[in-house]
Design a protein around this motif. Structure first.
Motif, short mmCIF file in Angstrom:
data_model
loop_
_atom_site.label_atom_id
_atom_site.label_comp_id
_atom_site.label_asym_id
_atom_site.label_seq_id
_atom_site.Cartn_x
_atom_site.Cartn_y
_atom_site.Cartn_z
N GLU A 14 2.40 4.41 3.66
CA GLU A 14 2.07 5.70 3.03
C GLU A 14 0.63 5.66 2.55
OE1 GLU A 14 4.81 6.32 -0.15
OE2 GLU A 14 6.41 7.10 1.15
N PHE A 15 -0.04 6.79 2.69
CA PHE A 15 -1.41 6.93 2.18
C PHE A 15 -1.38 7.80 0.93
CE2 PHE A 15 -2.20 5.90 6.61
CZ PHE A 15 -3.29 5.05 6.54
N LEU A 16 -2.26 7.46 -0.01
CA LEU A 16 -2.34 8.26 -1.24
C LEU A 16 -2.80 9.67 -0.94
CD1 LEU A 16 -2.09 8.21 -4.34
CD2 LEU A 16 -4.50 7.55 -4.44
N HIS A 17 -3.66 9.86 0.06
CA HIS A 17 -4.17 11.19 0.37
C HIS A 17 -3.15 12.02 1.16
CE1 HIS A 17 -5.43 8.74 3.91
NE2 HIS A 17 -5.07 9.83 4.58
N ALA A 18 -2.06 11.37 1.62
CA ALA A 18 -0.99 12.10 2.32
C ALA A 18 0.35 11.60 1.77
CB ALA A 18 -1.08 11.88 3.82
N PRO A 19 0.64 11.91 0.50
CA PRO A 19 1.76 11.26 -0.19
C PRO A 19 3.14 11.60 0.36
CG PRO A 19 0.86 13.04 -1.53
CD PRO A 19 -0.07 12.86 -0.37
N LYS A 20 3.28 12.69 1.06
CA LYS A 20 4.61 13.11 1.54
C LYS A 20 4.87 12.69 2.99
CE LYS A 20 4.83 17.10 -1.56
NZ LYS A 20 5.00 18.58 -1.65
N LYS A 21 3.97 11.90 3.53
CA LYS A 21 4.10 11.52 4.94
C LYS A 21 4.28 10.01 5.07
CE LYS A 21 1.80 12.11 9.42
NZ LYS A 21 0.61 12.63 10.12
N ARG A 22 5.35 9.60 5.77
CA ARG A 22 5.60 8.19 6.02
C ARG A 22 5.19 7.85 7.46
NH1 ARG A 22 11.31 5.97 3.46
NH2 ARG A 22 10.74 6.27 1.26
N PHE A 23 4.54 6.70 7.58
CA PHE A 23 4.10 6.24 8.90
C PHE A 23 4.93 5.03 9.30
CE2 PHE A 23 0.60 8.58 7.17
CZ PHE A 23 -0.08 9.14 8.24
N ALA A 24 5.81 5.19 10.27
CA ALA A 24 6.57 4.06 10.80
C ALA A 24 5.86 3.43 11.98
CB ALA A 24 7.97 4.52 11.21
N ASP A 25 4.98 4.19 12.60
CA ASP A 25 4.18 3.71 13.74
C ASP A 25 2.84 3.22 13.20
OD1 ASP A 25 2.77 3.22 16.01
OD2 ASP A 25 2.92 5.25 16.84
N PHE A 26 2.58 1.89 13.29
CA PHE A 26 1.37 1.34 12.70
C PHE A 26 0.14 1.62 13.54
CE2 PHE A 26 4.47 -0.52 10.03
CZ PHE A 26 3.83 -0.78 8.82
N ALA A 27 0.33 2.04 14.81
CA ALA A 27 -0.82 2.53 15.57
C ALA A 27 -1.31 3.84 14.96
CB ALA A 27 -0.42 2.73 17.03
N ALA A 28 -0.38 4.66 14.44
CA ALA A 28 -0.75 5.90 13.75
C ALA A 28 -1.45 5.59 12.43
CB ALA A 28 0.48 6.76 13.52
N VAL A 29 -1.06 4.48 11.79
CA VAL A 29 -1.74 4.07 10.56
C VAL A 29 -3.21 3.75 10.86
CG1 VAL A 29 -1.87 2.28 8.77
CG2 VAL A 29 0.35 3.20 9.47
N ARG A 30 -3.44 3.02 11.96
CA ARG A 30 -4.80 2.68 12.36
C ARG A 30 -5.64 3.94 12.58
NH1 ARG A 30 -3.79 0.64 16.99
NH2 ARG A 30 -3.28 -1.44 16.21
N GLN A 31 -5.04 4.91 13.27
CA GLN A 31 -5.76 6.15 13.55
C GLN A 31 -6.03 6.95 12.28
OE1 GLN A 31 -7.03 7.05 16.62
NE2 GLN A 31 -8.09 8.58 15.34
N GLU A 32 -5.06 6.93 11.36
CA GLU A 32 -5.24 7.67 10.09
C GLU A 32 -6.36 7.05 9.26
OE1 GLU A 32 -4.59 10.64 7.26
OE2 GLU A 32 -3.84 10.46 9.32
N ILE A 33 -6.48 5.73 9.26
CA ILE A 33 -7.58 5.08 8.54
C ILE A 33 -8.91 5.52 9.12
CG2 ILE A 33 -8.70 2.87 8.06
CD1 ILE A 33 -5.90 1.60 7.97
N ALA A 34 -9.00 5.54 10.45
CA ALA A 34 -10.25 5.97 11.10
C ALA A 34 -10.56 7.42 10.80
CB ALA A 34 -10.13 5.75 12.61
N ASP A 35 -9.53 8.28 10.86
CA ASP A 35 -9.75 9.71 10.60
C ASP A 35 -10.15 9.96 9.15
OD1 ASP A 35 -9.08 10.19 13.21
OD2 ASP A 35 -7.02 10.84 12.79
#
Length: 641
Positions: free
Chosen positions: A88-109
């Motif tokens: 979970e990201f603090l800037h997107a508190p209601k969204k859970r990321f089960a796919d860690f490739a999506a986590v990588r992309q969210e960090i970049a974005d």
């Protein structure tokens, strides 16, 4: 005693709350800075990202050449039961990321959202929480990699900017430094160790991590470093074997990579005796235990900082004013503001504050000077006296004394006290700095009475302005300031009108009834002087237009006017103080009180409108106060269990 999980989890929650309020750490002493944390420091290509992924057991960080980490990443690890893993990201508190490739992309974005597509850096952190059964409770702060040169697209200052950002974290006494150095380079040239030595010369806050042990030249090893002979730290060095680039390209599972790491150390002839304290899993447990220990040690100082900050926030909220409640509270607040203004205004009048003395200055200096400026000399000149006497006699000259002429000369003289320029009462050409006396002429612009009423009026208006500016309680309510100023000035207008009527009546009273005894006394003295000199006093007609006779009439009228001047000099101040100053002190806002008592809740609310920046500041202070109180309560409930 509190468990390790509860203490580290508590720090995680407080850090997230601080970030929401804009307290990012790395920017001076704050609650965020008071909380112990682990900062990951290393040069570019030191294997820093691989160490973090090994600790987490997941491949989740952006990769690439140059500076990949361009914002601090606050990585909070939470050990969970069961098999599910998510982020979970603090800037997107209601969204859970089960796919860690999506986590990588969210960090970049999210990095690009602040820094843009450029290669700029920002000190605003990204908060990432990972929940997994394969982690220990731990918080790590991944900082941009130290570099020695700027690459294309980066500003020349990037090297210094990154070092300053990293220093802002690791210089703090509550920061644990995780210094990452590659084993295939001389430890003496390690950027991380060099910086750690500068900010932590004793080494008590520094943990050394040696990566890429498997990439060292054949026949060499890193035992001198790992066993503390090459560079000694208070804490043990930990060796790490990262995934190879081939493993990364093949997407080798991180759990499998951990197994390979364990096998490497256990089977290594150089490092086999150290295998039990090598690897990412050992490093994570070591850091978690140490972080829990430091948190427990810092709890008293953290609570002291929290209590001190709570007191400061409460004091600041009291200074700028607390929020106003319902309509009853609104009316009460307005009345309190009015009373506060009224107290300051009275202090100005009574001498507690400067300004009231200027009213006396008008009475003591300006009024006498203005009276002396009146053109009595021209009015009572010999030619004008002859003209007025002749016109008063008409076709039938006076027999004994020119009484009508006397009256006309006196009325004309008294007319200067109220003058021909009634409208100039509202003149604005008054300068408070010099308090200049007006010039008076036959067709003068301002009469002495209007002069004095006007001066007092403008002085009182100036005191109203100063009182509003000096009333601290009013500063947060600009609309109420304007309303009180308008009401006070409106009241001063009424007091001025009443004062003007009163002083004009004083002049009219002097014109309506002359002091007979004054003239009887003059005649008696004149006859006495004539008898003493043997002058014939029975033939006034014979010399009624002689120079001596006209001069004597002018002298007599002038003496009477001087008597009136003395009277005016004493009575005008009394009338003005009674009608203006006394009323301003006694009932300046009485009419305003009646008006606000009839207003509805919505109207009262508008009167208490505040500066938006002040409201925003109060809201920020209130949120910070709530955070600090909540943190104190949570620490109290957890720390001593």
């Amino acid at each position: 005693m509190a468990t390790m999980e509860s203490l580290i989890g508590l720090v995680n929650r407080i850090q997230r709350a601080c970030t929401v309020l804009g307290d990012h750490g790395g920017e001076g002493m704050s609650l965020w800075e008071a909380l112990p944390s682990v900062a990951v420091v290393g040069g570019q290509s030191s294997g820093k990202s691989s160490v973090l992924e090994s600790v987490v057991g997941r491949d989740f960080l952006p990769r690439g050449s140059g500076i990949v980490t361009r914002r601090p990443l606050v990585l909070q690890l939470h050990k969970t039961e069961g098999q599910s893993e998510y982020a979970e990201f603090l800037h997107a508190p209601k969204k859970r990321f089960a796919d860690f490739a999506a986590v990588r992309q969210e960090i970049a974005d999210e990095t690009d959202r602040i820094t843009g597509k450029s290669k700029q850096i920002s000190n605003i952190p990204i908060h990432l929480s990972i929940y997994s059964p394969n982690v220990v409770n731990l918080t790590l702060i991944d900082l941009p990699g130290l570099t020695k040169v700027a690459v294309e697209g980066q500003p020349e200052s990037i090297v210094e900017d990154i070092e300053m950002m990293v220093r802002s974290y690791v210089e703090k006494p509550n920061c644990i430094i995780l210094a990452i150095s590659p084993a295939n380079q001389d430890i003496a040239t390690s950027d991380a160790i060099k910086l750690a030595r500068e900010v932590d010369p004793s080494g008590e806050r520094t943990f050394g991590v040696l990566t890429k042990l498997d990439l060292m030249d054949k026949g060499t090893n890193a035992l001198d470093v790992l066993e503390g002979r090459a560079y000694r730290l208070l804490h043990p060095w930990v060796g790490i074997v990262n995934r190879s680039q081939a493993d990364i390209n093949k997407n080798v599972n991180m759990m499998h990579a951990r197994q390979k790491e364990r096998e490497y150390f256990e089977s290594s002839p150089e490092y086999g005796h150290l295998a039990h304290k090598m690897g990412a899993e050992f490093l994570a447990k070591l850091l978690s235990q140490h972080l829990e220990k430091v948190i427990r040690q810092r709890i008293p100082s953290i609570i002291a900082l929290i209590n001190k900050t709570i007191d400061e926030l409460n004091a600041e909220l009291d200074r700028i004013g607390r929020p106003i409640g319902d309509d009853g509270a609104q009316l009460y607040t307005i009345l309190e503001m009015c009373r506060a203004f009224d107290r300051v205004f009275k202090e100005h009048l009574d001498g507690g504050r400067p300004g009231g003395d200027r009213i006396y200055g008008v009475f003591d200096h300006q009024l006498p000077a203005a009276l002396k400026k009146l053109p009595f000399d021209r009015h009572l000149s010999q030619n004008n006296v002859r003209k007025v006497i002749s016109e008063a006699d008409g076709y039938q000259p006076h027999l004994i004394a020119p009484e009508q002429g006397y009256r006309r000369l006196i009325d004309g003289s008294l007319g200067y006290f109220k003058g021909p320029a009634e409208a100039s009462v509202d003149a604005n050409e008054i300068f408070f700095g010099s308090m200049k006396t007006c010039e008076f002429a036959m067709a003068g612009k301002t009469t002495v009475l209007k002069f004095n009423a006007l001066f007092r009026y403008f002085i009182l208006k100036e005191l109203v302005r100063k009182s509003i500016a000096a009333t601290e309680e009013l500063k947060r309510f600009p609309t109420l300031q304007s309303d009180i100023a308008a009401a006070a000035n409106e009241a001063l207008e009424r007091f001025r009108d009443e004062s003007r009527k009163t002083v004009l009546r004083l002049v009219e009273m002097e014109s309506s009834y002359l002091t007979v005894e004054f003239f009887r006394k003059i005649n008696a003295e004149s006859e006495k002087n004539q008898n003493a000199t043997g002058t014939n006093a029975s033939t006034p007609n014979a010399d009624r237009y002689t120079d001596n006779h006209l001069r004597r009439i002018g002298t007599n009228v002038s003496a009477y006017i001087n008597l009136v001047c003395d009277t005016m000099r004493n009575t005008i101040p009394k009338a003005v103080v009674h009608c203006q100053v006394r009323e301003a002190k006694r009932a300046l806002l009485n009419h305003f009180y009646v008006q606000i008592g009839r207003r509805e809740k919505e109207q009262l609310g508008k009167m208490l409108d505040e500066d938006p920046s002040l409201m925003a500041k109060r809201e920020t202070l209130a949120k910070r106060l709530e955070l600090y109180k909540s943190a104190r309560d949570e620490i109290d409930s957890v720390a001593w269990k």
